[in-house]
Write an enzyme that holds these catalytic residues in place. Sequence first.
Site, PDB file in Angstrom:
ATOM      1  N   LYS A 184       0.893  -1.164   0.000  1.00 51.12           N
ATOM      2  CA  LYS A 184       0.000   0.000   0.000  1.00 51.12           C
ATOM      3  C   LYS A 184       0.928   1.210   0.000  1.00 51.12           C
ATOM      4  O   LYS A 184       1.580   1.511   0.991  1.00 51.12           O
ATOM      5  CB  LYS A 184      -0.898  -0.025   1.239  1.00 51.12           C
ATOM      6  CG  LYS A 184      -2.238   0.682   1.081  1.00 51.12           C
ATOM      7  CD  LYS A 184      -2.149   2.171   0.825  1.00 51.12           C
ATOM      8  CE  LYS A 184      -1.959   2.970   2.093  1.00 51.12           C
ATOM      9  NZ  LYS A 184      -1.692   4.415   1.809  1.00 51.12           N
ATOM     10  N   GLY A 237       5.564   3.950   9.663  1.00 54.12           N
ATOM     11  CA  GLY A 237       4.750   5.156   9.751  1.00 54.12           C
ATOM     12  C   GLY A 237       4.682   5.646  11.183  1.00 54.12           C
ATOM     13  O   GLY A 237       5.557   5.334  12.009  1.00 54.12           O
ATOM     14  N   VAL A 241      -0.707   5.502  14.060  1.00 51.20           N
ATOM     15  CA  VAL A 241      -1.283   4.516  13.138  1.00 51.20           C
ATOM     16  C   VAL A 241      -0.750   3.115  13.472  1.00 51.20           C
ATOM     17  O   VAL A 241      -1.476   2.125  13.379  1.00 51.20           O
ATOM     18  CB  VAL A 241      -0.993   4.905  11.663  1.00 51.20           C
ATOM     19  CG1 VAL A 241      -1.435   3.807  10.720  1.00 51.20           C
ATOM     20  CG2 VAL A 241      -1.682   6.218  11.322  1.00 51.20           C
ATOM     21  N   GLU A 259       7.664  -0.165  12.363  1.00 50.30           N
ATOM     22  CA  GLU A 259       8.802   0.777  12.347  1.00 50.30           C
ATOM     23  C   GLU A 259       8.196   2.160  12.494  1.00 50.30           C
ATOM     24  O   GLU A 259       7.633   2.701  11.532  1.00 50.30           O
ATOM     25  CB  GLU A 259       9.562   0.661  11.023  1.00 50.30           C
ATOM     26  CG  GLU A 259      10.118  -0.726  10.726  1.00 50.30           C
ATOM     27  CD  GLU A 259      11.380  -1.031  11.508  1.00 50.30           C
ATOM     28  OE1 GLU A 259      11.946  -0.123  12.141  1.00 50.30           O
ATOM     29  OE2 GLU A 259      11.796  -2.194  11.504  1.00 50.30           O
ATOM     30  N   CYS A 293      12.534   9.426  10.449  1.00 53.29           N
ATOM     31  CA  CYS A 293      12.222   8.873  11.773  1.00 53.29           C
ATOM     32  C   CYS A 293      13.440   9.032  12.680  1.00 53.29           C
ATOM     33  O   CYS A 293      13.310   9.136  13.893  1.00 53.29           O
ATOM     34  CB  CYS A 293      11.825   7.413  11.652  1.00 53.29           C
ATOM     35  SG  CYS A 293      13.041   6.436  10.756  1.00 53.29           S
ATOM     36  N   GLU A 392       6.583  13.842  18.291  1.00 53.91           N
ATOM     37  CA  GLU A 392       7.376  13.912  17.065  1.00 53.91           C
ATOM     38  C   GLU A 392       6.720  14.912  16.115  1.00 53.91           C
ATOM     39  O   GLU A 392       5.521  14.831  15.843  1.00 53.91           O
ATOM     40  CB  GLU A 392       7.396  12.533  16.406  1.00 53.91           C
ATOM     41  CG  GLU A 392       8.259  12.478  15.176  1.00 53.91           C
ATOM     42  CD  GLU A 392       8.052  11.188  14.388  1.00 53.91           C
ATOM     43  OE1 GLU A 392       6.910  10.711  14.301  1.00 53.91           O
ATOM     44  OE2 GLU A 392       9.056  10.662  13.875  1.00 53.91           O
TER      45      GLU A 392
HETATM   46  P1  NAD Z   1       1.270   7.736   8.819  1.00 51.81           P
HETATM   47  O1  NAD Z   1       1.299   6.789   9.948  1.00 51.81           O
HETATM   48  O2  NAD Z   1       0.248   8.795   8.813  1.00 51.81           O
HETATM   49  O3  NAD Z   1       1.087   6.948   7.436  1.00 51.81           O
HETATM   50  C1  NAD Z   1       1.925   5.907   7.052  1.00 51.81           C
HETATM   51  C2  NAD Z   1       1.190   4.959   6.145  1.00 51.81           C
HETATM   52  O4  NAD Z   1       0.127   4.362   6.862  1.00 51.81           O
HETATM   53  C3  NAD Z   1       0.549   5.627   4.917  1.00 51.81           C
HETATM   54  O5  NAD Z   1       0.724   4.791   3.803  1.00 51.81           O
HETATM   55  C4  NAD Z   1      -0.916   5.707   5.304  1.00 51.81           C
HETATM   56  O6  NAD Z   1      -1.789   5.717   4.207  1.00 51.81           O
HETATM   57  C5  NAD Z   1      -1.079   4.443   6.113  1.00 51.81           C
HETATM   58  N1  NAD Z   1      -2.208   4.449   7.061  1.00 51.81           N
HETATM   59  C6  NAD Z   1      -2.744   5.509   7.717  1.00 51.81           C
HETATM   60  N2  NAD Z   1      -3.780   5.111   8.487  1.00 51.81           N
HETATM   61  C7  NAD Z   1      -3.894   3.775   8.325  1.00 51.81           C
HETATM   62  C8  NAD Z   1      -4.777   2.794   8.862  1.00 51.81           C
HETATM   63  N3  NAD Z   1      -5.738   3.098   9.714  1.00 51.81           N
HETATM   64  N4  NAD Z   1      -4.592   1.514   8.489  1.00 51.81           N
HETATM   65  C9  NAD Z   1      -3.607   1.173   7.633  1.00 51.81           C
HETATM   66  N5  NAD Z   1      -2.752   2.060   7.080  1.00 51.81           N
HETATM   67  C10 NAD Z   1      -2.894   3.349   7.425  1.00 51.81           C
HETATM   68  O7  NAD Z   1       2.731   8.322   8.745  1.00 51.81           O
HETATM   69  P2  NAD Z   1       3.317   9.496   7.844  1.00 51.81           P
HETATM   70  O8  NAD Z   1       2.932  10.792   8.407  1.00 51.81           O
HETATM   71  O9  NAD Z   1       3.021   9.208   6.417  1.00 51.81           O
HETATM   72  O10 NAD Z   1       4.869   9.227   8.066  1.00 51.81           O
HETATM   73  C11 NAD Z   1       5.582   9.777   9.094  1.00 51.81           C
HETATM   74  C12 NAD Z   1       5.796   8.812  10.232  1.00 51.81           C
HETATM   75  O11 NAD Z   1       6.496   7.664   9.785  1.00 51.81           O
HETATM   76  C13 NAD Z   1       6.668   9.424  11.315  1.00 51.81           C
HETATM   77  O12 NAD Z   1       6.135   9.093  12.560  1.00 51.81           O
HETATM   78  C14 NAD Z   1       8.005   8.751  11.102  1.00 51.81           C
HETATM   79  O13 NAD Z   1       8.841   8.736  12.225  1.00 51.81           O
HETATM   80  C15 NAD Z   1       7.578   7.392  10.682  1.00 51.81           C
HETATM   81  N6  NAD Z   1       8.666   6.688   9.993  1.00 51.81           N
HETATM   82  C16 NAD Z   1       9.299   5.660  10.650  1.00 51.81           C
HETATM   83  C17 NAD Z   1      10.364   4.999  10.062  1.00 51.81           C
HETATM   84  C18 NAD Z   1      11.070   3.868  10.766  1.00 51.81           C
HETATM   85  O14 NAD Z   1      11.761   3.109  10.100  1.00 51.81           O
HETATM   86  N7  NAD Z   1      10.968   3.738  12.079  1.00 51.81           N
HETATM   87  C19 NAD Z   1      10.803   5.382   8.789  1.00 51.81           C
HETATM   88  C20 NAD Z   1      10.136   6.427   8.145  1.00 51.81           C
HETATM   89  C21 NAD Z   1       9.069   7.074   8.760  1.00 51.81           C
END
Ligand code: NAD
Length: 495
Positions: A184, A237, A241, A259, A293, A392
């Site tokens: 996705k 993400g 979430v 992650e 992240c 964050e």
């Molecule tokens: P987000 O959690 O809003 O979205 C991430 C993904 O999850 C998107 O594809 C989104 O469509 C999907 N999503 C949202 N709601 C969902 C649900 N209810 N069910 C299933 N999927 C759903 O995150 P963002 O704002 O896009 O990204 C930023 C975040 O990601 C930050 O917190 C960052 O630290 C984290 N991140 C972590 C790592 C890691 O490796 N630890 C790496 C990159 C980013």
Amino acid sequence: MTIIIIKVIMLPTQIPNWIGTQEQPTQANEWFDKLNPANGQVLFKVARSRQADIKQAIEAAKKAQPSWADTPAVQRGMILHKIVVGMQNRQSDIAAIVAAETGKSMKEALGETGGAIQCGLFYASEGQRLYGRTTTSGTANKYAMTIRQPIGVAGLIIAANTPIANVAWKVFPALICGNAAILKAAEDTPATAWIFGQIAKEAGLPDGVLSIMQGFGEEAGAPLVAHQDVGVISFTGSTEVGRIINRSAGERFARISLELGGKNPLVVCDDADLENAVKWVLLSAFSNAGQRCASTSRIIIFESVYEKFRDMLVEKTKKLKVGITDDCDFGAVINEGQLLGMVSAVEKAKKNGATILCGGERMTDAEHKDGYYMAPTLIENVDPHDEISECELFGPVALLFKVKDFEHALQMANDTPYGLTASIHTQSIHRATRFYDKVQTGVAVVNAGTHGSEPHMPFGGRKLSGNGSREPGTEALNIYSELKDVYINIDPTQV
Ligand code: NAD
């Protein structure tokens, strides 16, 4: 088909799903607009998938997976290697899409694409090393070993911050283990995932083995997470979430890798090389517009060097260049909501007594006013437990804290809900060692920035930064495969 031109690459005006090797609109033919973060203009329309579309991809994956699993891992690796070669041949096309979708420079996007290629190379070769274990048995004439088997269908959900790296980090290990995968894509970076699908098709990945689904989290991600036939969910993400996903997939006992976010500390001791520490803070706090992240967002400084270090840092921060050309230090943030959220968090901190040392606002000059640009921001005089210190922000905003000594610094580094990465700047091996030993994070760094892992190393967080899983490296193979014990009993009298 109408096409639009981004730098050198031609893209469809509508980004469809890939269900297996077929490009498809959604069943309801719904689309949403993807905006360019650099100028707020519509880049293209994107398929808005819903449950019915996800079900279709799951059916395709279930059909394709058994013969993919039966393909020897070495041969799977050779097909993945063809994908890697395709990525190498189209590195600048991929980077042009990444740059356009994220509002970062081509230079940065090329570097990120290089990292994704490296990750692909690592996993393509893992086809030759999907090791199990052979061991001894407590019983005579009995032989014990473990073998690795695919789980089945893998559901992969990613963030938009480093889109091609995020695709590679999940798709390659899922596929080398013999799973069919459904990715996705992040709604903010659909075309990066789309071009990966095209390259995979051209490389000869069998139909149905990889589907790439576009759409929003609740509409397209949630049905993937909830579906009983998806045996493993790997998510990158936000913590918020991640918690929802953990509940939904945990309910049905799926394998889950999370992650998540970070609020990463970088400690500057009184014996640090301050020039080097400034250099690494600038890179760690601001590169990729702070949308990492692993970004440094809490700078913890010994009081004896606090003023000196702060002044050096502020001076250099004010000189950072923001924009999308290769001479810029960082670009736009991914969308307007993200930008406005950050600006309001800074405003709130200001009302609570914080001092904004630089930045703190949306950039509104002629060059930046149409895009989603946040000025590089440094803040002091906040309490370690203020909202801005604990949440964050995922942008170019870092906080400065003053501490008495090493133990105070370590205590503050650990006094956070997150536990992803941390760094210390010191000349003392005693301090460095005690820090990496005691800091409660998945990654610890001495005398450099807070950063993620190389493709062959495990990355992941503690506390609210993850659920203990580690990707990539060989550790990711444990997420995407089942271990099976095999015991062979023989009768020596029949030899
Ligand atoms: P987000 O959690 O809003 O979205 C991430 C993904 O999850 C998107 O594809 C989104 O469509 C999907 N999503 C949202 N709601 C969902 C649900 N209810 N069910 C299933 N999927 C759903 O995150 P963002 O704002 O896009 O990204 C930023 C975040 O990601 C930050 O917190 C960052 O630290 C984290 N991140 C972590 C790592 C890691 O490796 N630890 C790496 C990159 C980013």
